[in-house]
Design a protein around this motif. Structure first.
Motif, PDB file in Angstrom:
ATOM      1  N   ILE B 236     -27.272 -11.513 -37.388  1.00 25.60           N
ATOM      2  CA  ILE B 236     -25.964 -11.950 -37.890  1.00 25.60           C
ATOM      3  C   ILE B 236     -24.965 -11.985 -36.740  1.00 25.60           C
ATOM      4  O   ILE B 236     -24.219 -12.953 -36.564  1.00 25.60           O
ATOM      5  CB  ILE B 236     -25.458 -10.990 -38.969  1.00 25.60           C
ATOM      6  N   THR B 237     -24.978 -10.918 -35.934  1.00 24.72           N
ATOM      7  CA  THR B 237     -24.047 -10.858 -34.807  1.00 24.72           C
ATOM      8  C   THR B 237     -24.307 -12.001 -33.841  1.00 24.72           C
ATOM      9  O   THR B 237     -23.376 -12.635 -33.340  1.00 24.72           O
ATOM     10  CB  THR B 237     -24.204  -9.507 -34.078  1.00 24.72           C
ATOM     11  N   LEU B 238     -25.579 -12.263 -33.599  1.00 29.24           N
ATOM     12  CA  LEU B 238     -25.925 -13.327 -32.657  1.00 29.24           C
ATOM     13  C   LEU B 238     -25.421 -14.680 -33.146  1.00 29.24           C
ATOM     14  O   LEU B 238     -24.768 -15.422 -32.404  1.00 29.24           O
ATOM     15  CB  LEU B 238     -27.451 -13.382 -32.464  1.00 29.24           C
ATOM     16  N   ILE B 239     -25.718 -14.998 -34.416  1.00 31.94           N
ATOM     17  CA  ILE B 239     -25.296 -16.297 -34.939  1.00 31.94           C
ATOM     18  C   ILE B 239     -23.769 -16.390 -34.936  1.00 31.94           C
ATOM     19  O   ILE B 239     -23.190 -17.414 -34.558  1.00 31.94           O
ATOM     20  CB  ILE B 239     -25.856 -16.510 -36.356  1.00 31.94           C
ATOM     21  N   SER B 240     -23.105 -15.298 -35.324  1.00 32.33           N
ATOM     22  CA  SER B 240     -21.646 -15.324 -35.325  1.00 32.33           C
ATOM     23  C   SER B 240     -21.106 -15.551 -33.922  1.00 32.33           C
ATOM     24  O   SER B 240     -20.183 -16.354 -33.716  1.00 32.33           O
ATOM     25  CB  SER B 240     -21.089 -14.014 -35.875  1.00 32.33           C
ATOM     26  N   SER B 241     -21.674 -14.860 -32.937  1.00 29.54           N
ATOM     27  CA  SER B 241     -21.139 -15.032 -31.583  1.00 29.54           C
ATOM     28  C   SER B 241     -21.485 -16.412 -31.034  1.00 29.54           C
ATOM     29  O   SER B 241     -20.714 -16.989 -30.267  1.00 29.54           O
ATOM     30  CB  SER B 241     -21.627 -13.919 -30.649  1.00 29.54           C
ATOM     31  N   MET B 242     -22.619 -16.977 -31.467  1.00 31.23           N
ATOM     32  CA  MET B 242     -22.928 -18.342 -31.029  1.00 31.23           C
ATOM     33  C   MET B 242     -21.956 -19.338 -31.646  1.00 31.23           C
ATOM     34  O   MET B 242     -21.506 -20.276 -30.986  1.00 31.23           O
ATOM     35  CB  MET B 242     -24.365 -18.717 -31.426  1.00 31.23           C
ATOM     36  N   PHE B 268     -16.119 -11.173 -35.476  1.00 29.50           N
ATOM     37  CA  PHE B 268     -16.067 -10.372 -36.702  1.00 29.50           C
ATOM     38  C   PHE B 268     -15.634 -11.188 -37.904  1.00 29.50           C
ATOM     39  O   PHE B 268     -16.071 -10.931 -39.025  1.00 29.50           O
ATOM     40  CB  PHE B 268     -15.177  -9.143 -36.511  1.00 29.50           C
ATOM     41  N   VAL B 269     -14.781 -12.187 -37.674  1.00 22.76           N
ATOM     42  CA  VAL B 269     -14.412 -13.054 -38.787  1.00 22.76           C
ATOM     43  C   VAL B 269     -15.665 -13.672 -39.390  1.00 22.76           C
ATOM     44  O   VAL B 269     -15.858 -13.681 -40.610  1.00 22.76           O
ATOM     45  CB  VAL B 269     -13.447 -14.158 -38.307  1.00 22.76           C
ATOM     46  N   PHE B 270     -16.573 -14.154 -38.524  1.00 22.41           N
ATOM     47  CA  PHE B 270     -17.770 -14.819 -39.054  1.00 22.41           C
ATOM     48  C   PHE B 270     -18.753 -13.831 -39.657  1.00 22.41           C
ATOM     49  O   PHE B 270     -19.439 -14.140 -40.628  1.00 22.41           O
ATOM     50  CB  PHE B 270     -18.415 -15.681 -37.972  1.00 22.41           C
ATOM     51  N   ILE B 271     -18.777 -12.636 -39.073  1.00 20.75           N
ATOM     52  CA  ILE B 271     -19.637 -11.611 -39.677  1.00 20.75           C
ATOM     53  C   ILE B 271     -19.167 -11.330 -41.102  1.00 20.75           C
ATOM     54  O   ILE B 271     -19.972 -11.220 -42.036  1.00 20.75           O
ATOM     55  CB  ILE B 271     -19.610 -10.332 -38.826  1.00 20.75           C
ATOM     56  N   MET B 272     -17.848 -11.278 -41.266  1.00 16.01           N
ATOM     57  CA  MET B 272     -17.319 -11.041 -42.608  1.00 16.01           C
ATOM     58  C   MET B 272     -17.672 -12.187 -43.545  1.00 16.01           C
ATOM     59  O   MET B 272     -17.931 -11.965 -44.730  1.00 16.01           O
ATOM     60  CB  MET B 272     -15.795 -10.867 -42.556  1.00 16.01           C
ATOM     61  N   VAL B 273     -17.679 -13.407 -43.027  1.00 17.29           N
ATOM     62  CA  VAL B 273     -18.066 -14.542 -43.874  1.00 17.29           C
ATOM     63  C   VAL B 273     -19.505 -14.355 -44.351  1.00 17.29           C
ATOM     64  O   VAL B 273     -19.819 -14.585 -45.519  1.00 17.29           O
ATOM     65  CB  VAL B 273     -17.902 -15.871 -43.116  1.00 17.29           C
ATOM     66  N   PHE B 274     -20.369 -13.900 -43.444  1.00 21.81           N
ATOM     67  CA  PHE B 274     -21.757 -13.639 -43.825  1.00 21.81           C
ATOM     68  C   PHE B 274     -21.821 -12.643 -44.983  1.00 21.81           C
ATOM     69  O   PHE B 274     -22.571 -12.818 -45.944  1.00 21.81           O
ATOM     70  CB  PHE B 274     -22.528 -13.059 -42.633  1.00 21.81           C
ATOM     71  N   ILE B 275     -21.028 -11.600 -44.865  1.00 22.83           N
ATOM     72  CA  ILE B 275     -21.069 -10.558 -45.897  1.00 22.83           C
ATOM     73  C   ILE B 275     -20.495 -11.095 -47.205  1.00 22.83           C
ATOM     74  O   ILE B 275     -21.037 -10.858 -48.282  1.00 22.83           O
ATOM     75  CB  ILE B 275     -20.296  -9.313 -45.429  1.00 22.83           C
ATOM     76  N   LEU B 276     -19.426 -11.866 -47.092  1.00 22.50           N
ATOM     77  CA  LEU B 276     -18.815 -12.430 -48.298  1.00 22.50           C
ATOM     78  C   LEU B 276     -19.804 -13.369 -49.002  1.00 22.50           C
ATOM     79  O   LEU B 276     -19.894 -13.384 -50.225  1.00 22.50           O
ATOM     80  CB  LEU B 276     -17.539 -13.185 -47.927  1.00 22.50           C
ATOM     81  N   LEU B 277     -20.546 -14.133 -48.206  1.00 18.65           N
ATOM     82  CA  LEU B 277     -21.543 -15.023 -48.796  1.00 18.65           C
ATOM     83  C   LEU B 277     -22.540 -14.222 -49.609  1.00 18.65           C
ATOM     84  O   LEU B 277     -22.915 -14.598 -50.714  1.00 18.65           O
ATOM     85  CB  LEU B 277     -22.299 -15.765 -47.692  1.00 18.65           C
ATOM     86  N   ARG B 278     -22.960 -13.107 -49.034  1.00 15.11           N
ATOM     87  CA  ARG B 278     -23.947 -12.291 -49.735  1.00 15.11           C
ATOM     88  C   ARG B 278     -23.385 -11.780 -51.061  1.00 15.11           C
ATOM     89  O   ARG B 278     -24.107 -11.630 -52.043  1.00 15.11           O
ATOM     90  CB  ARG B 278     -24.367 -11.118 -48.859  1.00 15.11           C
ATOM     91  N   ALA B 279     -22.073 -11.517 -51.062  1.00 22.48           N
ATOM     92  CA  ALA B 279     -21.483 -10.971 -52.282  1.00 22.48           C
ATOM     93  C   ALA B 279     -21.319 -12.020 -53.359  1.00 22.48           C
ATOM     94  O   ALA B 279     -21.160 -11.682 -54.524  1.00 22.48           O
ATOM     95  CB  ALA B 279     -20.134 -10.343 -51.967  1.00 22.48           C
ATOM     96  N   SER B 280     -21.350 -13.300 -52.987  1.00 18.28           N
ATOM     97  CA  SER B 280     -20.924 -14.279 -53.983  1.00 18.28           C
ATOM     98  C   SER B 280     -21.963 -15.316 -54.388  1.00 18.28           C
ATOM     99  O   SER B 280     -21.799 -15.946 -55.415  1.00 18.28           O
ATOM    100  CB  SER B 280     -19.673 -15.006 -53.481  1.00 18.28           C
ATOM    101  N   MET B 281     -23.012 -15.493 -53.618  1.00 23.46           N
ATOM    102  CA  MET B 281     -23.874 -16.650 -53.888  1.00 23.46           C
ATOM    103  C   MET B 281     -25.191 -16.275 -54.533  1.00 23.46           C
ATOM    104  O   MET B 281     -25.798 -15.280 -54.169  1.00 23.46           O
ATOM    105  CB  MET B 281     -24.196 -17.359 -52.565  1.00 23.46           C
TER     106      MET B 281
END
Lengths: 579, 317
Positions: B236-242, B268-281
């Motif tokens: 997740i960190t890798l994809i976010s930083s890329m 970290f903004v994108f990491i949070m998006v990853f987590i939010l996706l997990r919570a909602s989809m």
């Protein structure tokens, strides 16, 4: 109407063959000779005027013990319950069987749903069905000795001698657990590929309980699925025969453990029918209100777990929070939560507590907003739709053939709700609609249940605004326990109180079955009394049993992932299947 | 010079591993917040020591290898995911000059390393000798290989615009304008492919809990499971930083904060998006995912590539 089907049968098959029995519930009950049962059922299903299209239930009664009227004339009675939507009527056919281990022709070619019912009768009574495709035990382990619902089979552990597991027995038990596809009627390979067998369960996060489904897979495509049930079997029917009419109520709570008092109601309606008790109006309204609260609670569990089955993690938390709010009301009223054990023969256990209306009103005002939110979150979600629309489809004819009831039947487009069509407990006085679907797929089944929550809310609101005054329990002598304040003044009531609580009430001879619209479909208790403090036979017909039986039929050709949608949309409870 | 390299490598490793561990806590807390519950809140302030407790627990668990498993491969598989992701981080520029290996083929190296990650799933699932793991591994393999294609094609957008495969160069080229603006479509494709690559909800099909129990890592426990776990969060960190590097200007930002801080904040903004996706989809079906990939994303990424190239040629003329 009752007379007409009897005379139709007589004119078709001959006068002397049949005779009619009077029952408490006024369901036409016709004794049919064993040799004629197959043509009679064939006739009733397809040729008769306003045919009986659904095999609602098939069970047996061991007539060899007690004061049963038929003791001596036959050893076992097979009981077929049919239902005709056109007539809006049940029909009970009874077949007298002679001999210790009788056998009788199978009717699986007439109704596919007869398959599991016949297996259950074989498992429980040792009655063999000739021509059954796979007559093996269904609820008990294959190594079980004896057939539990026969009267000679012990009901208590203390009657059975201490349990010992000798090495040979252990080996035998282990051996019996070996998986052998041929035993389940499965082939190991087709012409061009070897199949993979995958056990979904008995411990699996997607089965909502101890259920095992053997999948025959070609890649990820389901060639066949074989549910293996019985892990949750607790002998509720056998227990009924040794509990008093009164002390059996808590056992009913645990059948559909999400439905709470809905189970109490199905059981008590039949008991009250047998006893001839009329319920005071206030008690009826209280019952309806609690039943509808439990319907919402049950649907909320289904809603959340269904979303979770297709991968959505959050809704289940919101829905359990709302369910908790319902349980707060239930707790305030009953003291219990999931298993309130709160209805009594002749009414309910207690009057409503002070301030109940405030609690209920708060919920009625709070919940619609949440339902709308869930609609956005789950029902209108594109991925959720992609996973459920067009999956696990069955038509109305198939639903009726397989004995599907409740929301699963309504999702096929038939607006059949027992609360409307055969009202009980005063449901005819309420205004509510019957939501239906069109396509009979997983999505429509979900739509129907979500709509039902709205309708339940309407009913609760009507209960809230029109709660009548008056007693909460009937003053009939068989109401158990009798109203306490009378016992203080009246020696008769005091005696009744003492006897009902120590021995249990004596319910008059007869048999009755009232079908209710429980949370998951039609639920009923077919009770036979021989005028004792305990039922002679308790038959619990649950909707989930029939629904689970459909799973192989509707999941063939779909993928493993679809199976989870299908299971989720069916809304079953394992205790409701296995009892 | 030599010493500086070691500092960077050590620092990157330290920060990354701690980030991945911290993410476990962060995700559990955020999910709890969004799901109306508390989450871990007992060990340490705000429950942050839960990670330490979990790690200790994992270390003390029996190092169990199922008797029916292929032992060598079974042990090897979890190491692959962590190693390959960490290797990929070698080319990520965290700030001006803060990069382990400033390669001129950085983008290709990243693609190569993230492709290696699929071995971990396939080998782990195969070596487990378990049907659920096998199904998970099969799904994982096809999902990751397919999405690798669109990911690579989407990546070509920034490469064409900046004219270099070097990631620091790509960041520098974004001084005028972040590539999110000319490459919006490419960003969306890259992001979706990135979710599939890290097999996170909604694309957590290889482990699909409600269907396959735990998918490819059903048989894993103890620290070997921990490796898969850490690998996922590193991914997740890798994809976010890329994403930040390629489309959001990397370390670039107003001068009042150092470049590294900007980079970390954006990531970290994108990491949070990853987590939010997990919570909602919810999770699509495996074949729907493949269909979506090949029938929608693939043509779109080709279109994006063609369009970008044409515009670039036109402007350069």
């Amino acid at each position: 109407m009752p007379a007409s089907i009897f005379s139709a049968l007589c004119s078709r098959f001959g006068e002397q063959l049949f005779h009619e029995q009077l029952t408490r519930d006024e369901t036409p009950t016709i004794w049919t000779p064993q040799g004629k049962i197959v043509p009679v059922l064939e006739y009733l299903r397809s040729e008769a005027d306003q045919p009986y299209r659904m095999l609602y239930d098939l069970t047996a009664i061991d007539e060899r013990a007690g004061k049963s009227k038929y003791n001596g004339t036959c050893e076992f009675t097979l009981v077929y319950h049919l239902f005709s939507f056109e007539r809006n009527a049940f029909l009970r056919l009874k077949v007298a069987l002679r001999g210790e281990f009788p056998s009788t022709p199978s009717i699986t070619h007439i109704w596919p749903s007869a398959n599991w019912y016949e297996r259950e009768v074989f498992d429980m009574f040792g009655i063999r069905f000739e021509g059954h495709p796979l007559l093996r035990r269904i609820l008990m382990p294959t190594t079980w000795e004896g057939h539990p619902l026969r009267k000679e089979h012990p009901a208590r552990a203390t009657e059975m001698g201490p349990f010992r597991l000798f090495p040979e027995k252990e080996d035998r038990e282990q051996e019996a657990l070996q998986f052998n596809p041929e035993e389940w009627g499965l082939r190991r390979q087709s012409d061009d590929s070897d199949f993979m067998f995958l056990n979904i369960g008995p411990q699996h996060p997607g089965t909502h309980g101890v259920l095992r489904i053997i999948l025959q897979l070609d890649g990820e495509d389901i060639v066949d699925a074989v549910p293996d049930i019985g892990f949750h079997h607790r002998g509720a029917e056998k227990m009924g025969e040794r509990q008093s009419w009164h002390t059996y109520i808590p056992y009913t709570d645990r059948i559909d453990y999400l439905g709470g008092v809905n189970n109490n109601l199905a059981y008590l309606l039949s008991v009250e029918k047998l006893a001839g008790i009329h319920i005071p109006q206030r008690a009826e309204v209280i019952r309806v209100m609690l039943c509808e609260l439990f319907r919402i609670a049950s649907h909320l569990v289904w809603y959340g777990t269904f979303a979770q089955d297709v991968g959505q993690l959050s809704p289940v938390f919101y829905m359990f929070t709302d369910r908790e709010k319902i349980f707060n009301i239930i707790e305030a009223v009953c003291g219990g939560r999931m298993h309130p054990n709160w209805f009594r023969i002749g009414g309910v256990a207690q009057d409503l507590p002070q301030g109940w209306d405030k609690l209920v009103r708060e919920f009625v005002q709070y919940f619609p907003k949440k339902l709308k939110e869930y609609d956005k979150m789950v029902m209108r979600n594109a991925i959720f739709k992609a996973r459920t629309v067009g999956i696990g489809v069955f038509s109305l004819e198939e639903a009726i053939d397989w004995g599907a009831t409740g929301p699963n039947l309504r999702a096929c487009g038939m607006d059949w709700d027992m609360r409307k069509k055969r009202p009980y407990s005063g449901y005819e006085q309420y205004e509510f609609d019957i939501p239906t679907g069109r396509n009979g797929d997983c999505y429509d089944r979900a739509v129907v249940r979500v709509q039902e929550m709205w309708e339940s809310l309407r009913i609760i609101e009507q209960c809230l605004n029109n709660m009548p005054e008056g007693p909460y329990k009937s003053d009939h002598p068989l109401a158990t326990p009798p109203v306490k304040q009378y016992t203080m003044q009246d020696i008769e009531t005091l005696i009744h109180h003492f006897l009902h609580v120590s021995w249990g009430p004596v319910i008059p001879n007869g048999e009755a079955m009232i079908v209710t619209e429980a949370t998951k479909g039609w639920n009923s208790y077919y009770l036979t009394s021989d005028g004792n403090t305990a039922p002679y036979r308790v038959r619990v017909r649950t909707p989930s049993f029939a629904h689970m039986q459909m799973i192989p039929y509707i999941s063939r050709g779909y993928t493993v992932a679809d199976l989870l949608s299908i299971l989720g949309a069916m809304d079953y409870v394992l205790a409701d299947i296995d009892r | 010079m030599e010493a500086q390299y070691w500092w960077i490598i050590g620092g990157v490793l330290f920060v990354l591993l701690n980030t991945a561990a911290g993410l476990i806590w962060l995700e559990r807390r955020m999910l709890a917040l969004w799901q109306d519950r508390y989450g871990p809140n007992r060990a340490g302030p705000f429950g942050i020591l839960i990670v330490l407790a979990d790690t200790l627990k994992l270390f003390f668990k029996e190092d169990w290898i199922p008797p029916f498993a292929d032992k060598v491969v079974f042990v090897f598989a979890p190491a692959v995911v962590v190693a390959s992701v960490l290797m990929a981080f070698a080319v990520v520029p965290f700030g001006p000059g803060i990069v382990v290996a400033d390669m001129n083929i950085g983008v290709l190296f990243f693609l190569a390393m993230s492709s290696l990650g699929v071995y971990s799933i396939v080998l782990g699932g195969w070596a487990s000798n378990n049907k659920y793991a096998l199904l998970g591994a099969m799904r994982g393999a096809s999902q990751m290989i397919s999405y690798e294609v669109f990911m690579g094609l989407a990546l070509m957008g920034p490469v064409i615009l900046s004219g270099t495969f070097n990631l620091s160069g790509i960041v520098e080229a974004q001084r005028g304008m972040w590539y999110i603006f000319p490459q919006l479509l490419g960003f969306v494709i890259f992001f979706i492919a990135g979710i599939a690559e890290t097999h996170r909800l909604p694309f957590d099909i290889p482990e699909a809990e409600s269907e396959l129990v735990a998918g490819f890592h059903s048989e894993y426990s103890g620290m070997k499971f921990g490796m898969f776990f850490i690998g996922e969060y590193l991914g997740i960190t890798l994809i976010s930083s890329m994403i930040v590097t390629l489309y959001f200007g990397g370390w670039l930002g107003p001068a009042f904060l150092p470049g590294v801080i900007w980079f970390v904040l954006k990531t970290f903004v994108f990491i949070m998006v990853f987590i939010l996706l997990r919570a909602s989809m919810p999770r699509p079906r495996y074949d729907q995912l493949m269909e979506y990939g090949w029938k929608v994303l693939f043509p779109l990424s080709l279109l994006n590539l063609l369009g970008t190239a044409a515009v670039k040629l036109f402007i350069d003329k």
